[in-house]
Design an enzyme around this catalytic site. Sequence first.
Site, mmCIF file in Angstrom:
data_model
loop_
_atom_site.group_PDB
_atom_site.id
_atom_site.type_symbol
_atom_site.label_atom_id
_atom_site.label_comp_id
_atom_site.label_asym_id
_atom_site.label_seq_id
_atom_site.Cartn_x
_atom_site.Cartn_y
_atom_site.Cartn_z
ATOM 1 N N LYS A 13 0.727 -1.248 -0.020
ATOM 2 C CA LYS A 13 0.078 0.084 -0.060
ATOM 3 C C LYS A 13 0.763 1.269 -0.011
ATOM 4 O O LYS A 13 0.592 2.280 -0.879
ATOM 5 C CB LYS A 13 -1.010 0.185 1.090
ATOM 6 C CG LYS A 13 -1.533 1.304 1.814
ATOM 7 C CD LYS A 13 -2.289 1.265 2.901
ATOM 8 C CE LYS A 13 -1.503 1.432 4.093
ATOM 9 N NZ LYS A 13 -1.215 2.966 4.360
ATOM 10 N N ASN A 14 1.895 1.395 0.775
ATOM 11 C CA ASN A 14 2.829 2.516 0.981
ATOM 12 C C ASN A 14 3.707 2.628 -0.156
ATOM 13 O O ASN A 14 4.119 3.810 -0.443
ATOM 14 C CB ASN A 14 3.457 2.543 2.246
ATOM 15 C CG ASN A 14 2.674 2.728 3.461
ATOM 16 O OD1 ASN A 14 1.436 2.930 3.366
ATOM 17 N ND2 ASN A 14 3.229 2.550 4.732
ATOM 18 N N CYS B 218 -3.696 12.515 13.932
ATOM 19 C CA CYS B 218 -4.356 11.548 13.560
ATOM 20 C C CYS B 218 -4.268 10.730 15.061
ATOM 21 O O CYS B 218 -3.875 11.345 15.920
ATOM 22 C CB CYS B 218 -4.144 10.916 12.472
ATOM 23 S SG CYS B 218 -2.375 9.792 12.552
ATOM 24 N N ARG C 188 0.700 14.860 12.536
ATOM 25 C CA ARG C 188 1.236 14.110 11.407
ATOM 26 C C ARG C 188 1.622 15.589 10.574
ATOM 27 O O ARG C 188 0.969 15.995 9.580
ATOM 28 C CB ARG C 188 0.383 13.377 10.543
ATOM 29 C CG ARG C 188 -0.033 12.106 11.286
ATOM 30 C CD ARG C 188 0.985 11.088 11.372
ATOM 31 N NE ARG C 188 1.421 10.311 10.316
ATOM 32 C CZ ARG C 188 0.980 9.233 9.778
ATOM 33 N NH1 ARG C 188 0.183 8.774 10.438
ATOM 34 N NH2 ARG C 188 1.405 8.543 8.615
ATOM 35 N N ASP D 288 5.375 20.099 7.641
ATOM 36 C CA ASP D 288 6.409 21.077 7.680
ATOM 37 C C ASP D 288 7.536 21.038 6.805
ATOM 38 O O ASP D 288 8.236 21.756 6.115
ATOM 39 C CB ASP D 288 6.910 21.498 8.924
ATOM 40 C CG ASP D 288 7.307 20.520 9.832
ATOM 41 O OD1 ASP D 288 6.901 19.491 9.919
ATOM 42 O OD2 ASP D 288 8.552 20.758 10.326
ATOM 43 N N LEU D 289 7.934 19.654 6.725
ATOM 44 C CA LEU D 289 9.371 19.475 5.907
ATOM 45 C C LEU D 289 9.099 19.459 4.501
ATOM 46 O O LEU D 289 10.027 19.672 3.768
ATOM 47 C CB LEU D 289 9.959 18.039 6.363
ATOM 48 C CG LEU D 289 10.314 18.193 8.129
ATOM 49 C CD1 LEU D 289 10.803 16.745 8.432
ATOM 50 C CD2 LEU D 289 11.336 19.175 8.183
ATOM 51 N N ASP E 44 5.460 0.465 11.911
ATOM 52 C CA ASP E 44 4.212 -0.070 11.432
ATOM 53 C C ASP E 44 4.163 -1.562 11.898
ATOM 54 O O ASP E 44 3.227 -2.086 11.451
ATOM 55 C CB ASP E 44 4.299 -0.061 10.015
ATOM 56 C CG ASP E 44 3.899 1.483 9.540
ATOM 57 O OD1 ASP E 44 3.569 2.279 10.305
ATOM 58 O OD2 ASP E 44 3.744 1.445 8.410
ATOM 59 N N ILE F 126 9.502 6.933 16.742
ATOM 60 C CA ILE F 126 8.770 7.376 15.378
ATOM 61 C C ILE F 126 7.699 8.243 15.584
ATOM 62 O O ILE F 126 7.828 9.732 15.310
ATOM 63 C CB ILE F 126 8.707 6.438 14.044
ATOM 64 C CG1 ILE F 126 9.993 5.620 13.878
ATOM 65 C CG2 ILE F 126 8.401 7.158 12.826
ATOM 66 C CD1 ILE F 126 11.226 6.224 13.637
ATOM 67 N N ARG G 102 -8.173 -0.395 5.498
ATOM 68 C CA ARG G 102 -7.254 0.779 4.892
ATOM 69 C C ARG G 102 -6.020 -0.119 4.432
ATOM 70 O O ARG G 102 -5.714 0.552 3.266
ATOM 71 C CB ARG G 102 -7.008 1.540 5.822
ATOM 72 C CG ARG G 102 -8.036 2.751 6.453
ATOM 73 C CD ARG G 102 -7.471 3.906 7.163
ATOM 74 N NE ARG G 102 -6.104 4.093 6.593
ATOM 75 C CZ ARG G 102 -5.103 4.607 7.248
ATOM 76 N NH1 ARG G 102 -5.346 4.561 8.665
ATOM 77 N NH2 ARG G 102 -4.088 4.777 6.830
HETATM 78 C C1 UD1 Z 1 5.079 6.870 6.382
HETATM 79 C C2 UD1 Z 1 4.160 5.712 6.272
HETATM 80 C C3 UD1 Z 1 3.641 5.105 7.699
HETATM 81 C C4 UD1 Z 1 4.790 4.844 8.474
HETATM 82 C C5 UD1 Z 1 5.803 6.160 8.611
HETATM 83 C C6 UD1 Z 1 7.062 5.755 9.238
HETATM 84 C C7 UD1 Z 1 3.079 5.887 4.133
HETATM 85 C C8 UD1 Z 1 1.810 6.405 3.454
HETATM 86 N N1 UD1 Z 1 2.960 6.020 5.239
HETATM 87 O O1 UD1 Z 1 3.938 7.719 7.030
HETATM 88 O O2 UD1 Z 1 2.835 3.783 7.160
HETATM 89 O O3 UD1 Z 1 4.249 4.575 9.837
HETATM 90 O O4 UD1 Z 1 5.980 6.270 7.129
HETATM 91 O O5 UD1 Z 1 7.548 4.758 8.749
HETATM 92 O O6 UD1 Z 1 4.142 5.692 3.517
HETATM 93 N N2 UD1 Z 1 7.433 14.582 10.287
HETATM 94 C C9 UD1 Z 1 7.487 15.977 10.682
HETATM 95 N N3 UD1 Z 1 7.252 16.835 9.824
HETATM 96 C C10 UD1 Z 1 7.173 16.368 8.476
HETATM 97 C C11 UD1 Z 1 7.007 14.893 8.044
HETATM 98 C C12 UD1 Z 1 7.102 13.895 9.139
HETATM 99 O O7 UD1 Z 1 7.970 16.183 11.732
HETATM 100 O O8 UD1 Z 1 7.072 17.291 7.456
HETATM 101 C C13 UD1 Z 1 7.898 13.496 11.478
HETATM 102 C C14 UD1 Z 1 6.249 12.734 11.919
HETATM 103 O O9 UD1 Z 1 5.669 13.665 12.914
HETATM 104 C C15 UD1 Z 1 6.984 11.484 12.453
HETATM 105 C C16 UD1 Z 1 8.365 11.339 11.671
HETATM 106 O O10 UD1 Z 1 8.572 12.558 11.001
HETATM 107 O O11 UD1 Z 1 7.287 11.647 13.748
HETATM 108 C C17 UD1 Z 1 8.158 10.181 10.589
HETATM 109 O O12 UD1 Z 1 7.164 10.453 9.856
HETATM 110 P P1 UD1 Z 1 6.951 10.329 8.298
HETATM 111 O O13 UD1 Z 1 8.124 9.200 7.928
HETATM 112 O O14 UD1 Z 1 7.129 11.407 7.473
HETATM 113 O O15 UD1 Z 1 5.730 9.301 8.202
HETATM 114 P P2 UD1 Z 1 4.690 9.209 7.012
HETATM 115 O O16 UD1 Z 1 5.433 9.420 5.616
HETATM 116 O O17 UD1 Z 1 3.508 10.033 7.405
#
Ligand code: UD1
Length: 434
Positions: free
Chosen positions: A22-23, A120, A125, A128-129, A309, A331, A401
């Site tokens: 899925k991801n 969520c 979630r 910002d990055l 996950d 994480i 999902r």
């Molecule tokens: C993806 C996966 C999810 C998995 C996660 C971590 C998908 C669709 N989902 O979620 O199943 O649990 O990776 O392996 O691929 N963060 C920031 N700022 C940002 C983006 C992220 O602070 O702009 C933080 C998040 O709050 C979190 C960490 O970075 O603490 C990692 O998040 P991220 O790797 O971005 O998770 P997702 O990509 O949303």
Amino acid sequence: MDKFVIRGGNPLVGTVRVSGAKNSALPCMAAAILTEEEITLENIPQVRDIDTERKLLASMGAEVDFGTVSSQHRTTISCRTLSDPVAKYEIVKTMRASSLVLGPLLARTGMARVAMPGGCAIGGRPIDLHIKGLEKMGATIIQEHGYLEARASRLKGAHLVFDKITVTGTEDLLMAAVLADGETVMENCAREPEVTDLAALLTAMGANIEGAGTSTIRVQGVSSLHRATYRINPDRIEAGTYLIAGAITRGDLTVAYCNPDHLRAVIAKLEEAGVRIDIPAADAVRVRPGNGLFATDISTEEYPGFPTDMQAQYMALATQAEGVSLIKENIFENRFMHVQELVRMGANIKVDGRTATVRGPAKLSAAAVMCSDLRASASLVLAALVADGESILDRVYHMDRGYERIEEKLRSVGAEIQRMGNVFAPRVPAAVAD
Ligand code: UD1
């Protein structure tokens, strides 16, 4: 709302087949935005998030092949015209990965309006990055009325260093960079196999990318991309969940159509816990009981570390292991929603901040429990498979999902599991809404 009724006690025996990831499928579908030509994706899992993404793309004006019942594992997307480059809140709120369309929309159309995803169940979630990277590539982004509005006549290559490793952030900016003017160097990138999958599709579409799967990715922007057909890799999280299902029920289960290489951290922990693991083929892993099941500590990390996950599922296993397991979630800030439900089934778990202490083995007894998020649901299914009696899991739409017909797959290897309520029919848009 559908429920699962699970009677515990049966060892799982036989072979279970893993679906596509899925991801990986989600960013690959978003990548279709980058070209006017047709993108065909194979081995798409038949899960609710994929259907949501189909809806999202269709709502922007893309022609999306919803497939026939027998061909839902393949989808063709044509973004020849994108009349409405907007990711609406009604869709984004049900699937935060919708923010993956921000980079490709901006790169292709010069503008994007994407609803802010908000928090969520597993914590904030933020994106910002994603925003910071796109701004560095020349985009102007404003936030109003709960939406991000981004504009850029043409994105420019840039040197990007992620403050924190982010999977969808890496994917989003990679998609933006492939059509940007000049070179983009991205450092501290996520190395997850899903990023590599996306990069392979983009390369097949004509992108020029080096280093995907490492922490530094270099992209030479091109002026346009073209049609491609790509097969999505197997879902390592689904595979890991079935490995634990085999281990927790003391069964003899072969998990087929997976990539054992992507499961190294999970396999290493299972072996440390005393589970016997074999790799009978390049695409299969067999799990059998060893000389006992022993407590082991886990600490979630970015790939190639132990996946967040898989934390909830591993915790279900830890409840059955001899001794004390410390489970640290690094994480996400609030990813222990399953704990209270496991405790209601008789588990001995204490949470202190980001660490859960699990004392085992605990005799689990069947209960009515509530699914709170995708992987939490999986951990409750695993616990129910060994609980004494009949458990009822409510809100299994969370499970739908990300797991394709899990009840049928588990039943085929001996589990007693039934779905009650309206059978999930992912092709019918009305069934998609939360
Ligand atoms: C993806 C996966 C999810 C998995 C996660 C971590 C998908 C669709 N989902 O979620 O199943 O649990 O990776 O392996 O691929 N963060 C920031 N700022 C940002 C983006 C992220 O602070 O702009 C933080 C998040 O709050 C979190 C960490 O970075 O603490 C990692 O998040 P991220 O790797 O971005 O998770 P997702 O990509 O949303």
